[in-house]
Motif scaffolding. Structure first.
Motif, PDB file in Angstrom:
ATOM      1  N   ALA A   1       0.833  -1.203   0.000  1.00  0.00           N
ATOM      2  CA  ALA A   1       0.000   0.000   0.000  1.00  0.00           C
ATOM      3  C   ALA A   1       0.869   1.256   0.000  1.00  0.00           C
ATOM      4  CB  ALA A   1      -0.934  -0.003   1.199  1.00  0.00           C
ATOM      5  N   ARG A   2       1.918   1.253   0.794  1.00  0.00           N
ATOM      6  CA  ARG A   2       2.812   2.414   0.852  1.00  0.00           C
ATOM      7  C   ARG A   2       3.481   2.650  -0.499  1.00  0.00           C
ATOM      8  NH1 ARG A   2       7.882   2.864   0.900  1.00  0.00           N
ATOM      9  NH2 ARG A   2       8.272   0.687   1.422  1.00  0.00           N
ATOM     10  N   VAL A   3       4.005   1.602  -1.110  1.00  0.00           N
ATOM     11  CA  VAL A   3       4.679   1.727  -2.400  1.00  0.00           C
ATOM     12  C   VAL A   3       3.718   2.248  -3.471  1.00  0.00           C
ATOM     13  CG1 VAL A   3       5.794   0.426  -4.256  1.00  0.00           C
ATOM     14  CG2 VAL A   3       6.436  -0.006  -1.890  1.00  0.00           C
ATOM     15  N   LEU A   4       2.476   1.799  -3.415  1.00  0.00           N
ATOM     16  CA  LEU A   4       1.488   2.222  -4.406  1.00  0.00           C
ATOM     17  C   LEU A   4       0.818   3.550  -4.058  1.00  0.00           C
ATOM     18  CD1 LEU A   4      -0.161  -1.204  -5.184  1.00  0.00           C
ATOM     19  CD2 LEU A   4       1.545   0.026  -6.530  1.00  0.00           C
ATOM     20  N   GLY A   5       1.105   4.062  -2.868  1.00  0.00           N
ATOM     21  CA  GLY A   5       0.548   5.349  -2.476  1.00  0.00           C
ATOM     22  C   GLY A   5      -0.922   5.296  -2.111  1.00  0.00           C
ATOM     23  N   VAL A   6      -1.347   4.189  -1.497  1.00  0.00           N
ATOM     24  CA  VAL A   6      -2.745   4.014  -1.112  1.00  0.00           C
ATOM     25  C   VAL A   6      -2.836   3.874   0.404  1.00  0.00           C
ATOM     26  CG1 VAL A   6      -4.746   2.485  -1.313  1.00  0.00           C
ATOM     27  CG2 VAL A   6      -3.257   2.841  -3.279  1.00  0.00           C
ATOM     28  N   ASP A   7      -3.786   4.573   0.996  1.00  0.00           N
ATOM     29  CA  ASP A   7      -4.052   4.434   2.420  1.00  0.00           C
ATOM     30  C   ASP A   7      -5.124   3.360   2.576  1.00  0.00           C
ATOM     31  OD1 ASP A   7      -4.957   4.567   5.045  1.00  0.00           O
ATOM     32  OD2 ASP A   7      -4.859   6.752   5.121  1.00  0.00           O
ATOM     33  N   PRO A   8      -4.792   2.195   3.129  1.00  0.00           N
ATOM     34  CA  PRO A   8      -5.770   1.103   3.248  1.00  0.00           C
ATOM     35  C   PRO A   8      -7.020   1.475   4.039  1.00  0.00           C
ATOM     36  CG  PRO A   8      -3.575   0.294   3.749  1.00  0.00           C
ATOM     37  CD  PRO A   8      -3.489   1.799   3.643  1.00  0.00           C
ATOM     38  N   GLN A   9      -6.919   2.432   4.953  1.00  0.00           N
ATOM     39  CA  GLN A   9      -8.072   2.857   5.735  1.00  0.00           C
ATOM     40  C   GLN A   9      -9.047   3.687   4.909  1.00  0.00           C
ATOM     41  OE1 GLN A   9      -8.602   1.759   8.885  1.00  0.00           O
ATOM     42  NE2 GLN A   9      -6.772   0.544   8.493  1.00  0.00           N
ATOM     43  N   ILE A  10      -8.537   4.346   3.877  1.00  0.00           N
ATOM     44  CA  ILE A  10      -9.361   5.235   3.057  1.00  0.00           C
ATOM     45  C   ILE A  10      -9.657   4.624   1.685  1.00  0.00           C
ATOM     46  CG2 ILE A  10      -9.431   7.494   1.925  1.00  0.00           C
ATOM     47  CD1 ILE A  10      -7.634   8.504   4.207  1.00  0.00           C
ATOM     48  N   GLY A  11      -8.671   3.947   1.117  1.00  0.00           N
ATOM     49  CA  GLY A  11      -8.828   3.409  -0.236  1.00  0.00           C
ATOM     50  C   GLY A  11      -8.470   4.463  -1.273  1.00  0.00           C
ATOM     51  N   LEU A  12      -8.877   4.221  -2.488  1.00  0.00           N
ATOM     52  CA  LEU A  12      -8.587   5.143  -3.579  1.00  0.00           C
ATOM     53  C   LEU A  12      -9.660   6.219  -3.669  1.00  0.00           C
ATOM     54  CD1 LEU A  12      -7.681   2.562  -6.347  1.00  0.00           C
ATOM     55  CD2 LEU A  12      -6.100   3.912  -4.988  1.00  0.00           C
ATOM     56  N   SER A  13      -9.239   7.401  -4.082  1.00  0.00           N
ATOM     57  CA  SER A  13     -10.209   8.474  -4.316  1.00  0.00           C
ATOM     58  C   SER A  13     -10.985   8.139  -5.590  1.00  0.00           C
ATOM     59  CB  SER A  13      -9.485   9.809  -4.500  1.00  0.00           C
ATOM     60  OG  SER A  13      -8.734   9.786  -5.710  1.00  0.00           O
ATOM     61  N   ALA A  14     -12.106   8.790  -5.781  1.00  0.00           N
ATOM     62  CA  ALA A  14     -12.911   8.567  -6.988  1.00  0.00           C
ATOM     63  C   ALA A  14     -12.102   8.903  -8.238  1.00  0.00           C
ATOM     64  CB  ALA A  14     -14.183   9.399  -6.929  1.00  0.00           C
ATOM     65  N   ALA A  15     -11.326   9.961  -8.183  1.00  0.00           N
ATOM     66  CA  ALA A  15     -10.521  10.356  -9.338  1.00  0.00           C
ATOM     67  C   ALA A  15      -9.466   9.302  -9.662  1.00  0.00           C
ATOM     68  CB  ALA A  15      -9.855  11.707  -9.082  1.00  0.00           C
ATOM     69  N   ARG A  16      -8.804   8.782  -8.631  1.00  0.00           N
ATOM     70  CA  ARG A  16      -7.769   7.766  -8.860  1.00  0.00           C
ATOM     71  C   ARG A  16      -8.393   6.475  -9.378  1.00  0.00           C
ATOM     72  NH1 ARG A  16      -2.862   6.883  -4.876  1.00  0.00           N
ATOM     73  NH2 ARG A  16      -1.856   8.265  -6.319  1.00  0.00           N
ATOM     74  N   ARG A  17      -9.555   6.080  -8.841  1.00  0.00           N
ATOM     75  CA  ARG A  17     -10.230   4.891  -9.357  1.00  0.00           C
ATOM     76  C   ARG A  17     -10.558   5.048 -10.825  1.00  0.00           C
ATOM     77  NH1 ARG A  17     -13.202   5.320  -4.476  1.00  0.00           N
ATOM     78  NH2 ARG A  17     -14.901   6.267  -5.632  1.00  0.00           N
ATOM     79  N   SER A  18     -11.031   6.217 -11.186  1.00  0.00           N
ATOM     80  CA  SER A  18     -11.383   6.488 -12.573  1.00  0.00           C
ATOM     81  C   SER A  18     -10.148   6.406 -13.473  1.00  0.00           C
ATOM     82  CB  SER A  18     -12.024   7.872 -12.685  1.00  0.00           C
ATOM     83  OG  SER A  18     -12.321   8.160 -14.013  1.00  0.00           O
ATOM     84  N   ARG A  19      -9.040   7.011 -13.031  1.00  0.00           N
ATOM     85  CA  ARG A  19      -7.809   6.967 -13.834  1.00  0.00           C
ATOM     86  C   ARG A  19      -7.335   5.521 -14.000  1.00  0.00           C
ATOM     87  NH1 ARG A  19      -6.127  11.373 -10.593  1.00  0.00           N
ATOM     88  NH2 ARG A  19      -4.789   9.971  -9.424  1.00  0.00           N
ATOM     89  N   ARG A  20      -7.361   4.745 -12.927  1.00  0.00           N
ATOM     90  CA  ARG A  20      -6.898   3.362 -13.020  1.00  0.00           C
ATOM     91  C   ARG A  20      -7.821   2.525 -13.883  1.00  0.00           C
ATOM     92  NH1 ARG A  20      -4.043   1.428  -7.436  1.00  0.00           N
ATOM     93  NH2 ARG A  20      -2.501   3.077  -7.413  1.00  0.00           N
TER      94      ARG A  20
END
Length: 51
Positions: A27-46
């Motif tokens: 999670a740290r390497v990928l820049g994701v906070d497991p407690q929060i998850g991905l933002s809507a914008a990041r989900r859309s980009r991925r």
């Protein structure tokens, strides 16, 4: 050697045996906070990038 850009803007680390890493490290390497998850914008980009 491939010069293709990473779709989320990060280069993979040299060690890519993700299955052997702690979830917090991945999670740290990928820049994701497991407690929060991905933002809507990041989900859309991925999703658009096929990740």
């Amino acid at each position: 050697m491939s010069t293709e850009a990473d779709p989320v803007g990060r280069r993979p680390p040299e060690r890519t045996d993700w299955y052997a890493r702690a979830p917090q490290e991945v999670a740290r390497v990928l820049g994701v906070d497991p407690q929060i998850g991905l933002s809507a914008a990041r989900r859309s980009r991925r999703a658009t990038a096929g990740s």
